[in-house]
Scaffold this motif. Structure first.
Motif, PDB file in Angstrom:
ATOM      1  N   SER A  94     -27.462 -32.823  92.311  1.00  0.00           N
ATOM      2  CA  SER A  94     -28.457 -33.729  92.869  1.00  0.00           C
ATOM      3  C   SER A  94     -27.790 -34.557  93.965  1.00  0.00           C
ATOM      4  CB  SER A  94     -29.004 -34.659  91.789  1.00  0.00           C
ATOM      5  OG  SER A  94     -28.013 -35.582  91.373  1.00  0.00           O
ATOM      6  N   PRO A  95     -28.546 -34.983  94.978  1.00  0.00           N
ATOM      7  CA  PRO A  95     -27.959 -35.835  96.018  1.00  0.00           C
ATOM      8  C   PRO A  95     -27.306 -37.084  95.445  1.00  0.00           C
ATOM      9  CG  PRO A  95     -30.077 -35.009  96.727  1.00  0.00           C
ATOM     10  CD  PRO A  95     -29.935 -34.607  95.285  1.00  0.00           C
ATOM     11  N   ALA A  96     -27.914 -37.679  94.419  1.00  0.00           N
ATOM     12  CA  ALA A  96     -27.348 -38.894  93.835  1.00  0.00           C
ATOM     13  C   ALA A  96     -25.981 -38.626  93.205  1.00  0.00           C
ATOM     14  CB  ALA A  96     -28.305 -39.468  92.789  1.00  0.00           C
ATOM     15  N   GLU A  97     -25.809 -37.460  92.570  1.00  0.00           N
ATOM     16  CA  GLU A  97     -24.525 -37.127  91.952  1.00  0.00           C
ATOM     17  C   GLU A  97     -23.459 -36.891  93.012  1.00  0.00           C
ATOM     18  OE1 GLU A  97     -21.702 -36.115  88.943  1.00  0.00           O
ATOM     19  OE2 GLU A  97     -23.547 -37.304  88.996  1.00  0.00           O
ATOM     20  N   THR A  98     -23.811 -36.188  94.084  1.00  0.00           N
ATOM     21  CA  THR A  98     -22.849 -35.963  95.160  1.00  0.00           C
ATOM     22  C   THR A  98     -22.436 -37.284  95.790  1.00  0.00           C
ATOM     23  OG1 THR A  98     -23.836 -33.806  95.620  1.00  0.00           O
ATOM     24  CG2 THR A  98     -22.463 -34.759  97.347  1.00  0.00           C
ATOM     25  N   LEU A  99     -23.382 -38.184  95.958  1.00  0.00           N
ATOM     26  CA  LEU A  99     -23.080 -39.489  96.531  1.00  0.00           C
ATOM     27  C   LEU A  99     -22.224 -40.315  95.575  1.00  0.00           C
ATOM     28  CD1 LEU A  99     -23.516 -41.534  98.805  1.00  0.00           C
ATOM     29  CD2 LEU A  99     -25.648 -42.219  97.679  1.00  0.00           C
ATOM     30  N   ARG A 100     -22.529 -40.264  94.283  1.00  0.00           N
ATOM     31  CA  ARG A 100     -21.779 -41.057  93.302  1.00  0.00           C
ATOM     32  C   ARG A 100     -20.326 -40.613  93.220  1.00  0.00           C
ATOM     33  NH1 ARG A 100     -19.948 -40.718  88.292  1.00  0.00           N
ATOM     34  NH2 ARG A 100     -20.734 -38.579  88.033  1.00  0.00           N
ATOM     35  N   THR A 101     -20.088 -39.303  93.202  1.00  0.00           N
ATOM     36  CA  THR A 101     -18.729 -38.782  93.057  1.00  0.00           C
ATOM     37  C   THR A 101     -18.003 -38.642  94.387  1.00  0.00           C
ATOM     38  OG1 THR A 101     -19.498 -36.482  93.171  1.00  0.00           O
ATOM     39  CG2 THR A 101     -19.398 -37.517  90.988  1.00  0.00           C
ATOM     40  N   ARG A 102     -18.777 -38.750  95.493  1.00  0.00           N
ATOM     41  CA  ARG A 102     -18.205 -38.539  96.826  1.00  0.00           C
ATOM     42  C   ARG A 102     -17.479 -37.193  96.906  1.00  0.00           C
ATOM     43  NH1 ARG A 102     -20.785 -42.802  97.742  1.00  0.00           N
ATOM     44  NH2 ARG A 102     -20.244 -44.300  99.362  1.00  0.00           N
ATOM     45  N   SER A 103     -18.070 -36.177  96.272  1.00  0.00           N
ATOM     46  CA  SER A 103     -17.447 -34.850  96.278  1.00  0.00           C
ATOM     47  C   SER A 103     -18.513 -33.798  96.028  1.00  0.00           C
ATOM     48  CB  SER A 103     -16.357 -34.748  95.214  1.00  0.00           C
ATOM     49  OG  SER A 103     -16.910 -34.817  93.905  1.00  0.00           O
ATOM     50  N   GLY A 104     -18.188 -32.549  96.373  1.00  0.00           N
ATOM     51  CA  GLY A 104     -19.104 -31.449  96.132  1.00  0.00           C
ATOM     52  C   GLY A 104     -18.753 -30.238  96.967  1.00  0.00           C
ATOM     53  N   THR A 105     -19.634 -29.250  96.914  1.00  0.00           N
ATOM     54  CA  THR A 105     -19.488 -28.024  97.687  1.00  0.00           C
ATOM     55  C   THR A 105     -20.311 -28.137  98.969  1.00  0.00           C
ATOM     56  OG1 THR A 105     -21.399 -26.939  96.679  1.00  0.00           O
ATOM     57  CG2 THR A 105     -19.287 -26.745  95.514  1.00  0.00           C
ATOM     58  N   CYS A 106     -20.286 -27.083  99.777  1.00  0.00           N
ATOM     59  CA  CYS A 106     -21.076 -27.104 101.008  1.00  0.00           C
ATOM     60  C   CYS A 106     -22.567 -27.254 100.713  1.00  0.00           C
ATOM     61  CB  CYS A 106     -20.802 -25.847 101.835  1.00  0.00           C
ATOM     62  SG  CYS A 106     -21.135 -24.280 100.998  1.00  0.00           S
ATOM     63  N   ARG A 107     -23.053 -26.613  99.622  1.00  0.00           N
ATOM     64  CA  ARG A 107     -24.464 -26.731  99.265  1.00  0.00           C
ATOM     65  C   ARG A 107     -24.796 -28.171  98.881  1.00  0.00           C
ATOM     66  NH1 ARG A 107     -26.922 -21.671  98.407  1.00  0.00           N
ATOM     67  NH2 ARG A 107     -28.564 -22.563  97.104  1.00  0.00           N
ATOM     68  N   ASP A 108     -23.892 -28.822  98.145  1.00  0.00           N
ATOM     69  CA  ASP A 108     -24.110 -30.207  97.736  1.00  0.00           C
ATOM     70  C   ASP A 108     -24.145 -31.138  98.949  1.00  0.00           C
ATOM     71  OD1 ASP A 108     -23.932 -29.257  95.099  1.00  0.00           O
ATOM     72  OD2 ASP A 108     -21.774 -29.606  95.038  1.00  0.00           O
ATOM     73  N   TYR A 109     -23.198 -30.945  99.859  1.00  0.00           N
ATOM     74  CA  TYR A 109     -23.154 -31.774 101.070  1.00  0.00           C
ATOM     75  C   TYR A 109     -24.443 -31.625 101.874  1.00  0.00           C
ATOM     76  CZ  TYR A 109     -18.069 -32.718 100.782  1.00  0.00           C
ATOM     77  OH  TYR A 109     -16.824 -33.138 100.427  1.00  0.00           O
ATOM     78  N   ALA A 110     -24.855 -30.377 102.089  1.00  0.00           N
ATOM     79  CA  ALA A 110     -26.052 -30.126 102.890  1.00  0.00           C
ATOM     80  C   ALA A 110     -27.280 -30.761 102.251  1.00  0.00           C
ATOM     81  CB  ALA A 110     -26.255 -28.625 103.069  1.00  0.00           C
ATOM     82  N   TRP A 111     -27.389 -30.637 100.922  1.00  0.00           N
ATOM     83  CA  TRP A 111     -28.564 -31.158 100.239  1.00  0.00           C
ATOM     84  C   TRP A 111     -28.601 -32.675 100.268  1.00  0.00           C
ATOM     85  CZ3 TRP A 111     -33.156 -30.322  99.841  1.00  0.00           C
ATOM     86  CH2 TRP A 111     -33.978 -30.664  98.771  1.00  0.00           C
ATOM     87  N   LEU A 112     -27.458 -33.335 100.129  1.00  0.00           N
ATOM     88  CA  LEU A 112     -27.424 -34.790 100.243  1.00  0.00           C
ATOM     89  C   LEU A 112     -27.825 -35.232 101.642  1.00  0.00           C
ATOM     90  CD1 LEU A 112     -26.748 -37.712  99.531  1.00  0.00           C
ATOM     91  CD2 LEU A 112     -24.311 -37.173  99.900  1.00  0.00           C
ATOM     92  N   MET A 113     -27.292 -34.580 102.662  1.00  0.00           N
ATOM     93  CA  MET A 113     -27.623 -34.980 104.037  1.00  0.00           C
ATOM     94  C   MET A 113     -29.097 -34.758 104.331  1.00  0.00           C
ATOM     95  SD  MET A 113     -25.578 -34.062 107.553  1.00  0.00           S
ATOM     96  CE  MET A 113     -26.099 -34.734 109.142  1.00  0.00           C
TER      97      MET A 113
END
Length: 301
Positions: free
Chosen positions: A171-190
């Motif tokens: 989820s975007p909130a999880e990627t933002l909270r951990t400040r980490s992820g994969t390319c799919r996570d980054y793209a989805w947060l943005m």
């Protein structure tokens, strides 16, 4: 300059005992159009199968594979060869003045066409994603492209790229909270952050061409695997690429395969199998995207 390239994508599943398989769907064919010409492509499996192609509601090419026999190993081999022209720089397309406003001033017709890409998809229960998105807007006179560039820089400065075994997209909130992820996570947060600022965005799955690989080195994150990024609709320029993993917004590096409102609509390979859960031994993926030639683009003459 245009690039003559070849993509080879091999995925192998292994099992302790023979299992049977349901239909599988693959997205591996790059989009054809003004930026690309496909010369040849193929899809094969090590087990007996029937293969056909369909087009989904977003005009993505989907390969449907129906397996005809059980097996302890299942291998998909996808190959494609084509010519890719790329987009050298955003400035090659003149933005309309309304494209530089925040939020972007879309016309009523554009709102109708872009509604699914403007509306946030995930919940933002604590408003953290909305607050983070607003941190990139300096003031009322801010230009939209400045906001986009700042957000790309924010990923490069504040986030750590991490691979993981778990399937799916955070989820975007999880990627933002951990400040980490994969390319799919980054793209989805943005995407979800920009939608909350009034930008129309869509998720893109495809391949990353890394020129460093031609010389035996690795220069970019995500090369040698499927890649994900996003596109933002800017009036005058149209859909423009933004890759938060590598801070790419133009060039020959991004080769789109599938466009979607959300990541679940653009999974490179999906399917089912039937057997004991303990029989599954894992999967391996090998992807090679290489340049095999180049020539002058006649449109540049």
């Amino acid at each position: 300059m245009a690039i003559l390239g070849e993509i080879r994508h091999i995925t192998t599943y292994r099992y302790a005992n023979p299992v049977s398989f349901g239909p599988h769907r693959a997205m591996f064919l790059p989009w054809r159009g003004s930026a690309a010409r496909l010369l040849s492509w193929s899809a094969r499996t090590n087990l007996a199968s029937k293969i056909h192609w369909i087009s989904d509601s977003r005009s993505n090419s989907v390969t449907v594979i129906e397996l005809g026999e059980p097996g302890a190993e299942l291998t998909f081999t996808f190959k494609v060869r084509g010519v890719y022209f790329g987009i050298k720089k955003l400035e090659a397309f003149r933005l309309e003045p309304r494209a530089e406003e925040v939020p972007v001033q879309y016309t009523p017709d554009e709102w109708t066409d872009l509604a699914g890409y403007l509306r946030p998809h995930d919940d933002d229960h604590d408003a953290s994603v909305a607050a983070w998105s607003k941190s990139f807007v300096a003031g009322d006179q801010d230009r939209a492209t400045d906001v986009l560039d700042r957000m790309l820089a924010g990923f490069r400065r504040d986030f750590t790229y991490r691979t993981r075994d778990a399937e799916g997209t955070q989820s975007p909130a999880e990627t933002l909270r951990t400040r980490s992820g994969t390319c799919r996570d980054y793209a989805w947060l943005m995407i979800e952050a920009l939608r909350r600022l009034g930008f129309a965005c869509r998720f893109v799955s495809g391949y990353l061409y890394d020129a460093a690989l031609d010389g035996g080195a690795v220069g970019m994150i995500g090369s040698g695997a499927t890649h994900a990024w996003l596109q933002v609709y800017l009036p005058g320029a149209g859909w423009r690429d933004y890759d938060p993993t590598n801070s790419i917004s133009a060039g020959y590096d991004l080769i789109p395969v599938a466009y979607a409102r959300h990541p679940a609509q653009a999974i490179p390979l999906t399917g089912s199998w039937f057997g004991e859960a303990k029989d599954y031994l894992g999967m391996s993926v090998s992807i090679a995207v290489r340049k095999i030639g180049e020539f002058e683009d006649p449109s540049e003459g």
